[in-house]
Design an enzyme around this catalytic site. Structure first.
Site, short mmCIF file in Angstrom:
data_model
loop_
_atom_site.label_atom_id
_atom_site.label_comp_id
_atom_site.label_asym_id
_atom_site.label_seq_id
_atom_site.Cartn_x
_atom_site.Cartn_y
_atom_site.Cartn_z
N PRO A 158 0.81 -1.21 0.00
CA PRO A 158 0.00 0.00 0.00
C PRO A 158 0.84 1.26 0.00
CG PRO A 158 0.21 -0.78 2.23
CD PRO A 158 1.01 -1.73 1.36
N TRP A 159 0.14 2.41 0.05
CA TRP A 159 0.81 3.70 -0.05
C TRP A 159 1.10 4.34 1.30
CZ3 TRP A 159 -2.53 6.79 2.50
CH2 TRP A 159 -3.90 6.50 2.42
N LYS A 183 4.57 -5.38 -6.69
CA LYS A 183 3.95 -4.22 -7.34
C LYS A 183 3.83 -3.10 -6.33
CE LYS A 183 -0.31 -2.86 -7.94
NZ LYS A 183 -0.17 -1.38 -7.88
N SER A 185 2.58 0.72 -4.96
CA SER A 185 1.33 1.47 -5.03
C SER A 185 1.37 2.48 -6.17
CB SER A 185 1.10 2.21 -3.71
OG SER A 185 0.07 3.19 -3.87
N GLU A 186 0.23 2.69 -6.81
CA GLU A 186 0.16 3.68 -7.87
C GLU A 186 0.30 5.11 -7.34
OE1 GLU A 186 -4.20 2.25 -7.42
OE2 GLU A 186 -2.18 1.54 -6.91
N GLU A 257 -2.90 -8.71 5.00
CA GLU A 257 -2.88 -7.79 6.14
C GLU A 257 -3.82 -6.66 5.77
OE1 GLU A 257 -2.82 -5.23 8.57
OE2 GLU A 257 -0.99 -4.45 7.65
N TRP A 455 2.77 -9.45 13.70
CA TRP A 455 1.88 -8.44 13.14
C TRP A 455 0.81 -9.11 12.28
CZ3 TRP A 455 1.12 -3.77 14.73
CH2 TRP A 455 0.29 -2.92 13.98
#
Length: 489
Positions: A158-159, A183, A185-186, A257, A455
């Site tokens: 994620p970002w 990949k 995050s955009e 997650e 976590w």
């Protein structure tokens, strides 16, 4: 390497040990959330680019998997060293692209360094674990276990903590002997590419670690590729369900997650000033853009007025601003879509006639994605504010009178990621922690996370665990050997 070199990426894919240009024509704008304006542009991978990255990971897997753990550890420590050398530029990039205040950006770099160091140690120990004896009920047989890497792994991050969440996945995967296609995050596509720079410096074998930049098309192509043997995803429940569906179509192992709507429980015997520190840290750090945000405050009724007075003063006095233009305690939200989402939540709060004790407004004259630190009191348990993950600096508050009521309120959620308990009675704090549905519970503590802790969460907060030995185990399969003894052999 300079900050400019981290930003200017005409060759935005790292595949088979080299940077290469993307085949696709789509491009991503990289935005400074303090102003809402782009400061860079980067190309998106298409399905063919993803296919090439997976092919590289699949080809590299057999030799990487056979490499002794101690040799893989050398590369992991090289990643830690490479991050240290780039620490200032990586912090600057996060301040610019994520809107993180300097202190938060520096914490992220330190966390990533510590993660690679930790898993280097576990990689060194892995060789000695091979062939662990297993007692058998029949003396005619002996048992042993081996721990084998699961194979090439697809990862989507994620970002909100791009450098950290990628380290949490890459380091244990490489330590286990897996190869990786990740990949980015955009919204924050740049910072993980520094790992490609470090891989080249360290001489990491080609294909062991691959990065693709892109949006939904690249992510979908990655999750569909049948050469991958596991998918690991961190992000929203909505996208996580799609990743899980793609994995389910071919019965592929998956680690997820996901989200949270986590409680912080404050008892009357708590140090109220320390409690405010824990509350503010749990909801205003990273502008509340944390799956672990303790966004539901559950406070004992007898101290609620005194605590809320202190909390309102803290929220109203928090310095909010652009990280590169001052020294704020809280920056903007990272993306325009998230900013607009939080705006809708605040509008809904007004529609429900919920009056903020502090904050409640979003926006700035400069066009940045700023939201005021916001606190809402006496929020109904049926309210969206109490039940839905907002992913912003918005806190909902309710009070309780008994310990049992506090526990019931804390567990009344679809999620079970984390919780915090603040109390002057250590025995009670641990008793309550044992009864709260959460994968990680802090007692009288800010949200400190070390690489050797677990976590992950219960209920809708995901599947599996990251960090600690459990993070390594997520990329290992157990192979049992049953060996005939004596004449039977």
């Amino acid at each position: 390497m300079s900050l400019d070199a981290l930003i200017d990426r005409p060759a935005s894919l790292f595949v088979n040990g080299a940077f290469r240009t993307a085949s696709g024509t789509e491009r991503l704008s990289v935005v400074d959330p303090s102003t809402g304006t782009p400061f860079a542009e980067i190309a998106c991978a298409d399905a063919a680019d993803v296919e090439a990255a997976v092919a590289a990971a699949a080809a590299a897997f057999p030799s990487w998997a056979r490499l002794p753990g101690a040799e893989r550890a050398v590369f992991l420590r090289a990643f830690a060293d490479g991050l240290r050398r780039r620490a200032e530029d990586l912090a600057q990039l996060q301040m610019r692209n994520n809107g993180k205040p300097r202190a938060e950006a520096e914490i992220d770099v330190g966390d990533a360094v510590a993660t690679f160091e930790y898993y280097a140690g576990l990689a060194e120990e892995l060789d000695a674990r091979q062939g662990t004896p297993v007692p058998m009920p029949d003396p005619a047989f002996a048992g042993k276990t081996r721990f084998e890497p699961v194979g090439p792994v697809g990862m989507i991050v994620p970002w909100n903590f791009p450098l950290v969440t990628s380290a949490w996945k890459i380091a244990p995967a490489l330590a286990a002997g897996c190869t990786v296609v990740l990949k980015t995050s955009e919204f924050t596509p740049l910072i993980e590419l520094a790992y490609g720079d470090i891989a080249l410096e360290a001489g990491l074998p080609a294909g062991v670690l691959n990065f693709v930049t892109g949006a939904a098309e690249a992510g979908a192509a990655l999750t569909r590729d049948r050469r991958l043997r596991k998918l690991s995803f961190t992000g929203s429940n909505l996208v996580g369900a799609k990743v899980m569906g793609a994995a389910a179509a071919r019965c592929l192992p998956v680690s997820l997650e996901l989200g949270g709507k986590s409680p912080i429980v404050v008892f009357a015997d708590a140090d109220l000033d320390h409690a405010v520190d824990c509350i503010a840290g749990g909801i205003f750090f990273n502008a509340g853009q944390m799956c672990s945000a303790t966004s539901r405050l559950i406070v004992e009724a007898s101290v609620a007025p005194a605590l809320l007075d202190r909390l309102a003063a803290r929220a109203k006095g928090l310095r909010v601003g652009a990280p590169l233009a001052g020294d704020p305690e809280m920056g903007p939200l990272t993306t325009r879509p998230q900013f607009e989402k939080v705006q809708r939540f605040l509008d809904q709060a007004r529609a429900e006639r919920l009056e903020p004790l502090a904050g409640g407004e979003a926006g700035s004259d400069g066009g940045g994605f700023f939201v005021e630190p916001s606190v809402y009191v006496d929020v109904p348990t049926a309210s969206f504010l109490w039940r839905e993950e907002i992913f912003g600096p918005v806190l909902a508050v309710r009070s309780f009178r008994t310990e049992a009521e506090a526990i019931e309120m804390a567990n009344d959620s679809d999620y079970g990621l984390v919780a915090t308990i603040v109390s002057g009675d250590p025995d009670r704090a641990e008793r309550v922690a044992a009864r709260i549905d959460a994968g990680h519970v802090w007692i009288n503590s800010l949200q400190v996370i070390y690489p050797n802790t677990a976590w992950g969460g219960f209920k809708a907060s995901g599947i599996g665990r990251e960090l600690g030995p459990w993070g390594l185990s997520a990329f290992l399969g157990v192979k049992h050997l049953t060996i005939a003894q004596g004449e039977a052999s």
